[in-house]
Design a protein around this motif. Structure first.
Motif, PDB file in Angstrom:
ATOM      1  N   GLY A 150       0.821  -1.203   0.000  1.00 48.35           N
ATOM      2  CA  GLY A 150       0.000   0.000   0.000  1.00 48.35           C
ATOM      3  C   GLY A 150       0.854   1.251   0.000  1.00 48.35           C
ATOM      4  O   GLY A 150       2.009   1.240   0.435  1.00 48.35           O
ATOM      5  N   VAL A 151       0.284   2.318  -0.507  1.00 49.78           N
ATOM      6  CA  VAL A 151       0.951   3.627  -0.547  1.00 49.78           C
ATOM      7  C   VAL A 151      -0.004   4.657   0.028  1.00 49.78           C
ATOM      8  O   VAL A 151      -1.153   4.773  -0.419  1.00 49.78           O
ATOM      9  CB  VAL A 151       1.362   4.014  -1.989  1.00 49.78           C
ATOM     10  CG1 VAL A 151       1.847   5.462  -2.037  1.00 49.78           C
ATOM     11  CG2 VAL A 151       2.438   3.078  -2.520  1.00 49.78           C
ATOM     12  N   LEU A 152       0.479   5.407   1.014  1.00 53.33           N
ATOM     13  CA  LEU A 152      -0.275   6.513   1.601  1.00 53.33           C
ATOM     14  C   LEU A 152       0.277   7.809   1.027  1.00 53.33           C
ATOM     15  O   LEU A 152       1.448   8.106   1.181  1.00 53.33           O
ATOM     16  CB  LEU A 152      -0.152   6.520   3.120  1.00 53.33           C
ATOM     17  CG  LEU A 152      -1.048   7.526   3.838  1.00 53.33           C
ATOM     18  CD1 LEU A 152      -2.422   6.921   4.066  1.00 53.33           C
ATOM     19  CD2 LEU A 152      -0.434   7.964   5.153  1.00 53.33           C
ATOM     20  N   GLN A 153      -0.571   8.566   0.357  1.00 54.00           N
ATOM     21  CA  GLN A 153      -0.146   9.826  -0.265  1.00 54.00           C
ATOM     22  C   GLN A 153      -0.826  10.978   0.454  1.00 54.00           C
ATOM     23  O   GLN A 153      -2.051  11.112   0.422  1.00 54.00           O
ATOM     24  CB  GLN A 153      -0.509   9.817  -1.748  1.00 54.00           C
ATOM     25  CG  GLN A 153       0.023  10.996  -2.529  1.00 54.00           C
ATOM     26  CD  GLN A 153      -0.361  10.881  -3.983  1.00 54.00           C
ATOM     27  OE1 GLN A 153      -1.501  11.137  -4.337  1.00 54.00           O
ATOM     28  NE2 GLN A 153       0.565  10.456  -4.820  1.00 54.00           N
ATOM     29  N   THR A 154      -0.028  11.791   1.116  1.00 59.95           N
ATOM     30  CA  THR A 154      -0.577  12.839   1.971  1.00 59.95           C
ATOM     31  C   THR A 154      -0.910  14.099   1.177  1.00 59.95           C
ATOM     32  O   THR A 154      -0.305  14.396   0.147  1.00 59.95           O
ATOM     33  CB  THR A 154       0.418  13.207   3.087  1.00 59.95           C
ATOM     34  OG1 THR A 154       1.644  13.674   2.494  1.00 59.95           O
ATOM     35  CG2 THR A 154       0.713  11.998   3.963  1.00 59.95           C
ATOM     36  N   ALA A 155      -1.897  14.849   1.656  1.00 60.69           N
ATOM     37  CA  ALA A 155      -2.245  16.162   1.103  1.00 60.69           C
ATOM     38  C   ALA A 155      -1.522  17.206   1.944  1.00 60.69           C
ATOM     39  O   ALA A 155      -1.856  17.421   3.109  1.00 60.69           O
ATOM     40  CB  ALA A 155      -3.751  16.363   1.150  1.00 60.69           C
ATOM     41  N   ASN A 156      -0.539  17.871   1.349  1.00 56.75           N
ATOM     42  CA  ASN A 156       0.404  18.677   2.125  1.00 56.75           C
ATOM     43  C   ASN A 156       0.143  20.173   2.084  1.00 56.75           C
ATOM     44  O   ASN A 156       0.531  20.892   2.995  1.00 56.75           O
ATOM     45  CB  ASN A 156       1.827  18.419   1.624  1.00 56.75           C
ATOM     46  CG  ASN A 156       2.182  16.949   1.649  1.00 56.75           C
ATOM     47  OD1 ASN A 156       2.115  16.312   2.701  1.00 56.75           O
ATOM     48  ND2 ASN A 156       2.539  16.393   0.499  1.00 56.75           N
ATOM     49  N   THR A 157      -0.493  20.658   1.046  1.00 57.61           N
ATOM     50  CA  THR A 157      -0.705  22.091   0.874  1.00 57.61           C
ATOM     51  C   THR A 157      -2.205  22.371   0.826  1.00 57.61           C
ATOM     52  O   THR A 157      -3.018  21.462   0.618  1.00 57.61           O
ATOM     53  CB  THR A 157      -0.055  22.583  -0.430  1.00 57.61           C
ATOM     54  OG1 THR A 157      -0.744  21.987  -1.541  1.00 57.61           O
ATOM     55  CG2 THR A 157       1.427  22.193  -0.478  1.00 57.61           C
TER      56      THR A 157
END
Length: 690
Positions: free
Chosen positions: A376-383
């Protein structure tokens, strides 16, 4: 604020179940298969009246490809029956290419329910289909089954939009049989249109056949008007009549209407105006049995593997001492994508290539053929902008009845459950993604007796031999490395050093990785975390942090500044995770990207000919020009995959193989244009920049 149309939306089939377990399409009031004996009706109508048993028994042992196109996938019954017959009769060197269009695909649970009452003989194939059934996302979904002996393309969308965009201008006549199996014309008139019949005429190979359960006069007339020979025959059971027929064995003097014009999305002016501009002509100009691939990274090795599955002989030429020596040599690479709430070619390609790559790698990881973990890959919302995109994506993909099996929306308070670390940001989680060792992917792709690998050799020159229609690949000493019917240039930014590719607008981007001991981590991540950089789960006691992004660097020397940059990015996303780093080292490499961030995949244009043929575009970007684009013979490129090579190269390899072998494409025509190297020439001419 008005938002663009939802690029992820489709309407699944609404099924009602009769007492005898027959599925009925509620909006159309029609059954998916006969209540009397659906299997026998399908065999009678589609297999028998396309004469498949006879035709497949007579296939030459040398191998090839037989292509069926179906309108209306439904429960998959026709496909499974064709697959079953193919297994029984087709020689081992042949591939069944089955493309089916479905506007309202069944939900996975409905598909499984419809198939559970079929005979035991279809049970195993049904389970394989269910396991490989695509997510309910619009677009093209390719599945390679039976060790690539069966290529299934499921196209979710309206047949009137999909079929016309399967071929380039001038046609791609490779379809051998048609299964016209949409709901009856009276129930579903939107399918049985002149555009359907015109597309069939453009795509049909000489001698192609069709069969359909209907005998409606409009269908009979529509097929005859575009050139098919049509006859009525006895229908199955209580159906009195049905239609069957064939496309002429020799071309008709009256050609079918041309394909839809090139996509207007390359225009600089009015994008709503259609335009006749057939510049995209990527099919091989001469027969291909051998291919030279220059470059042994992910792009080159994936291309070699796709070509050998078609029975071609491939020579891979690598400048370094071993394969995967450039960016493909990183110890861990991430299989991921970046979604956008906006429709467009970049989002369409990144989503299509990601979904294809996930199913492509899964059996290789499961069997141990390649190294990695689909954790699995967790892709964060940073902006703030990324968080706004996250919210819009959640709205576009939120349907309680159809929870996506390929994506999860994760609130900031819930990240630890998905990645093992508490991260105070919302995120997307891709359960089927993860990390892979790119070098092992390259090695696995080259494990075929039809692939020869030449290392320590740099291709410097390419010479076309008109007497034998072959390319000579030459080294720096003007010695011949090999000869081949076609060449694929897949050596990243070094492609511009080769003849005919000097004008490719490639961008060289330096990236540096940082290695730490696992003991430096306060907690161990359970999945890959993509933020501004990425953190992968440790392997053999080592942590890999990546990666810096430098457009202006001119050296690959490892720098402490970039190590500190990678550490600062990690500390921003997970403060305190690494309190006292002990840097073990790192690795640098050049990424190769294009100005529009799409890969560059396709035939190499004859630039002088383009400038001559399409010169009027300099004065009027909307000019209609009937002249087909001119390309160098059997010369292709596959470069500019940026930081997503693991994700994009498997599908791009399939696309290149379709060009070289003149097959139906795994992507729609308009998207193929957006990947073509010739797109930059056309854009420059439209902007009067050349």
């Amino acid at each position: 604020m008005e938002h663009s149309p939802n690029p992820y939306h489709l309407t699944p089939a609404e099924i009602q179940w009769d007492d005898d377990h027959t599925p009925v399409a509620a909006p159309f009031g029609d059954v998916y298969f006969s209540r009397d004996n659906g299997l026998e009706e399908s065999r009678y109508v589609f297999l028998d009246h396309n004469a498949l048993a006879q035709r497949w028994s007579e296939l030459a042992p040398a191998g090839g490809r037989f292509t069926i196109v179906e309108t209306g996938f439904g429960t998959g019954l026709n496909f499974l029956l064709a697959w079953q017959l193919w297994q029984q009769l087709a020689p081992p060197g042949w591939t069944l290419h089955y493309l089916s269009v479905e506007k309202h695909p069944l939900r996975p649970a409905d598909l499984a329910r419809a198939q559970q009452y079929w005979p035991e003989a279809l049970r195993d194939l049904s389970l394989i289909l269910q396991h490989n059934y695509p997510s309910l996302i619009p677009g093209h979904h390719r599945r390679m089954l039976n060790k690539s002996q069966v290529c299934l393309d499921l196209c979710f969308g309206d047949v009137g939009n999909i079929l016309p965009h399967l071929a380039e201008p001038g046609g791609l006549p490779c379809v051998d049989a048609w299964f016209l199996d949409g709901f009856a014309p009276a129930s579903n008139p939107g399918m049985w249109t002149p555009e359907l019949f015109q597309s069939m005429a453009r795509l049909s190979a000489q001698g192609a056949t069709f069969a359909t359960f209907t005998a409606a006069g409009a269908v009979k007339r529509g097929l005859r008007e575009v050139g098919f020979a049509v006859e009525k025959v006895k229908g199955y059971g209580r159906k009195r009549e049905m239609l069957r027929g064939h496309w002429p064995d020799s071309p008709s003097a009256e050609q079918p209407p041309e394909c839809p014009p090139s996509t207007p999305s390359l225009h600089t002016a009015d994008k709503s105006r259609s335009q006749q501009l057939p510049w995209h002509q990527p099919a091989a100009q001469h027969p291909v049995s051998s291919v030279a691939v220059i470059g042994a990274g992910l792009a080159g090795c994936s291309t070699a593997a796709a070509l050998t599955k078609r029975g071609l002989r491939v020579t891979v030429i690598e400048r370094e001492a071993k394969v995967a020596s450039g960016a493909s040599g990183n110890p861990q690479g991430v299989l991921y994508t970046k979604l956008s709430p906006q429709p467009g070619p970049l989002n369409q390609f990144t989503l299509s290539s990601f979904l294809y790559a996930c199913q492509h790698y899964q059996p290789l990881v499961n069997s141990g053929a390649i190294d990695g973990e689909l954790c699995g890959v967790l892709q964060t919302a940073n902006t703030p902008r990324e968080r706004e995109h996250w919210q819009r994506l959640q709205q576009q993909l939120s349907n309680p009845q159809d929870e996506a099996d390929w994506l999860r929306f994760v609130d900031a308070a819930d990240t630890e459950r998905y990645c093992g670390l508490a991260i105070d940001r919302p995120a997307l989680f891709y359960p089927n993604a993860g990390w892979l060792v790119p070098g092992s992917v390259c090695q696995a792709a080259l494990r075929d007796s039809n692939i020869d690998v030449i290392t320590h050799s740099e291709a410097i020159d390419l010479q076309w031999q008109t007497d034998g229609n072959q390319w000579r690949v030459m080294d720096a000493r003007n010695q011949e490395l090999c000869r081949a019917d076609a060449v694929v240039i897949a050596n990243s930014h070094d492609a511009t050093t080769l003849p005919h590719c000097g004008e490719l607008p490639l961008r060289r981007i330096r990236g540096q990785l940082t290695y730490l001991p696992e003991s430096d981590l306060a907690q161990r991540p359970s999945s890959v975390i993509c933020h501004e950089g990425y953190l992968a789960p440790p392997v053999e006691g080592q942590v890999c942090l990546g990666a810096s992004f430098d457009l202006h660097a001119d050296s690959l020397a490892i720098t402490d500044d970039d190590h500190q940059h990678n550490l600062a990015q990690l500390d921003d996303i997970a403060p305190g995770l690494v309190a006292a780093p002990h840097i073990l080292g790192g690795r640098t490499a050049w990424r190769c990207a294009s100005p529009d961030y799409l890969p560059i995949v396709g035939a190499v244009p004859d630039i002088a000919a383009f400038e001559e043929d399409y010169a009027p575009l300099r004065k009027d970007a909307r000019q209609n020009i009937d002249r087909p684009g001119r390309y160098l013979p059997n010369l292709y490129v596959n470069v500019a995959h940026g930081s997503r090579g693991l994700t994009s190269t498997p599908l791009c390899a399939e696309l290149l193989a379709s060009y070289l072998c003149r097959e139906l494409r795994p992507l729609p025509f308009s998207l193929c244009e957006h990947l073509s190297p010739a797109r930059f020439v056309i854009r420059d001419l439209m902007r009067n920049r050349r």
